[in-house]
Structure formats: structure tokens, C-alpha cells
Design a protein around this motif. Sequence first.
Motif, short mmCIF file in Angstrom:
data_model
loop_
_atom_site.label_atom_id
_atom_site.label_comp_id
_atom_site.label_asym_id
_atom_site.label_seq_id
_atom_site.Cartn_x
_atom_site.Cartn_y
_atom_site.Cartn_z
N ALA A 81 0.60 -0.97 0.32
CA ALA A 81 -0.32 -0.25 -0.31
C ALA A 81 0.97 1.62 -0.12
O ALA A 81 0.75 2.27 -1.34
CB ALA A 81 -0.91 0.06 0.98
N ASP A 116 0.22 3.59 -3.05
CA ASP A 116 0.41 5.14 -2.84
C ASP A 116 1.25 6.50 -3.03
O ASP A 116 0.81 7.35 -3.76
CB ASP A 116 0.33 5.55 -1.00
CG ASP A 116 -1.24 4.69 -1.02
OD1 ASP A 116 -2.03 3.93 -1.05
OD2 ASP A 116 -1.15 4.64 0.57
N ARG A 117 2.41 5.72 -3.50
CA ARG A 117 3.08 6.37 -3.98
C ARG A 117 3.15 6.86 -5.39
O ARG A 117 4.23 7.52 -6.36
CB ARG A 117 4.70 7.08 -3.18
CG ARG A 117 4.74 7.06 -1.66
CD ARG A 117 4.14 8.26 -1.74
NE ARG A 117 4.59 8.47 -0.40
CZ ARG A 117 4.39 7.41 1.42
NH1 ARG A 117 3.13 7.28 1.04
NH2 ARG A 117 4.27 8.04 2.07
#
Length: 391
Positions: A198, A202-203
Amino acid sequence: MRSPRSVVVAGAGAAGVAAAETLRREGYAGSLVLLGAEPALPYDRPPLSKQVLTGAWEPGRTVLRDADHYAGLDVRLVRGRAAGLDVGRALVRVEGAPDLPFDALVIATGLRPRRLPEGRDLAGVHVLRDRPDALALRADLETARAAGLRAVVVGAGFLGLEVAASARSMGLEVTVADPLPVPMMRQVGPRVGAAVAALHRDRGVDLRMGAGVQEMVAADGRVTAVTLSDGTTVPAGVVLVAVGAEPAVEWLRGSGVPLGDGVECDEHCRAAPGIYAAGDVASWLNPRYGRRMRLEHRMNATDQGAAAAHNLLHGDVRPFAPLPYFWSDQYDVKIQAHGVFPEESDVTIEEGSVEDGRFVALYRSGGELTGVLGWNLPARVLPYRKRLLER
């Protein structure tokens, strides 16, 4: 016990430097040679995948000690790669240089990265172990960024993910591929591995879990894409292969030094009379767990180098029984872990929460605490580390 007249430390990384310094600090006054395969002064490796790769640090900043430090300790630095060991004549063979005689030897030659048969000879396909590797990879990342090309990382362990994070911070699009279902599966298990996944998604990282490499596609001798085992093809301007490493023991074959997964040692880091091993290359009996271990962790290299030197000098008086420790920096997250993390561990979040990005996870096996992992909560890990040490 008679003190050796001459000691050779083969390997000039963190373990080798710690061994040489410990010998002098504890009173050894004989001849001391530190043999390093690279022309540079001994340097630290963890910054290579982060600060050096992004250009935040100049390479010279990774040097462990300056030249005057070794001169002050009367340590002779010899440049050359260990090419063989003659135990009977007590000689280390050095590639392109004279043999090194010894009364005692510390083997600290570390690791060599595994490579894939696919793309082995293609431009743009890299491994990362030493400083020249990091500088070559950085140059190709910068070229790929300028051309708007993607970086592909093969392998979702510590090294691959740290490089992925560095490449994202440099502004590149990044794909990470690995046959396992979640990143860092072997190191931290599925639950924390899912949090790592995650973090990277997310990046903006394109994670392709459950997919290995089928083929490296090339044009004019340079990689242009990677075809994965799921049938998809990912364009690539640069590829890092981060699929693990092997102990650098090829120079020891036929010497009689016991080899398995590295140099096999007893609990005192002794492989044979007068021959010790330390760091990534050493497989030793850890009395804390009653089993053989080989740790590829930075702090273990320093601690084991010191332990091997102490036992060499004083006669096997101190078993090496550490609590393993490792860390990884990815984006703004610091992961710190103490202990061992068996695959069948029961994992509980003891403090904080995964959702908040700050937590402490405890690992238990058979109901017994075996490891603690902190995610941006370094101070809160310490009480659990103390519990592990007291076991």
C-alpha cells in the motif's frame, strides 16, 4: 594463547573494518592487512540505494574512515580481489598482486548479487552491490527520466523497494515485479507486506506481484521492455535486478574451509584453526536460537566483525549470540525490526495502526514472542526488544 604475528582480513566492508579496528583496540600489535577488492577506501553500503542513488550524497560521503585512520592504526590497505586460499601454506592468493601470508585470517568478503540469465549482457540492466553499480544505475535513471522512460525493478525485497522509492523521488515512473504475492514477504510476512504494498502504490509505483520475468526485450543491445510471466510487457528505459545475493566464497573452493550457505563457522565465528568469518559471508551457530544463521544486515556485519576479531585474539572466549536487527528507509517510512520472523508467525498490531502509518507489530511462533517490527515508531520498539533480549 600465543598472539598471531600476522593477521589478514579479507574483505574491506563494514565487517572487515570492524575486525581490524577491534584487533588494534584490544591490544594486537602484529602485522595487520586489510584486503579490499575496490580501489576506493572502505565505505558504507546502505546509502547506495538511497542517498547516493538520488544524488543527495556525493559518493565520498560513504567512506567509513579516512586514510589517516588506517595509518594511525598501522593497518596496511591492500587493493585486490581474493582469488584463492592455501590453508596448508597459510597464504591468501590475490588477483594481480603478491600472495598474503598470515598466521590468522578473518574472511569478510560479503556477497555478490544474483543475476538473471535474461538480459545479462544488455545495456540498461543493472545490479546494485557496490559504489560503481550505484553510480552506473544513477546515470541510467537520470537518462531515463530525461527521456520520459520507465524504470523496472525486478524483486520486491528491501533493496528493490528502496531503489523503487529512490527512483520515484527522482521523478521516474516505476514498475516493481516479483513472483511472491506481497512485497518483502520473506522478511516481514504477508500482513506487514500488504502495508508495504500500500505504501508503494500510494506513491504511484506500479506493483506487479505474482509475476516473474519471462524475457528482456532489447533493441540495438539495450533493454527496452520486460515481459512478465503473466504475459504482460512493461516498457523499460532502465532495469534493476534485485533478486538476492550469494556469499562470495568462490575463492575458497577447494581450500578445505567448510562451505555451505557461506563460510560455516561455530558459535565463536571460527571456521578452522586460525580462520574466522564475519558479516554477510558467515554462516554460524547462533546460541541464542540454537541454529545456524547467516544475516545480511548492516549492524550484524559490524558486531560480528568485532566478535570474530575478539575470539581470534583471545581464544574463543565469547560466543556470538546476537538478537538480529535490520532496518529499511522507504519514502518517509522507517521500518525497524528486531528478532526473527518465521513464516508461520502470528502477527498482531500491538500499538498504533496500519491506517495511521505508525504501528508496532509483534511476531509470535507457537505462542512465543520472536520478533518486533516498528513502522515509524522507533522509541516504542525498544521495550519489546528488551523482552526479546531477556528471553
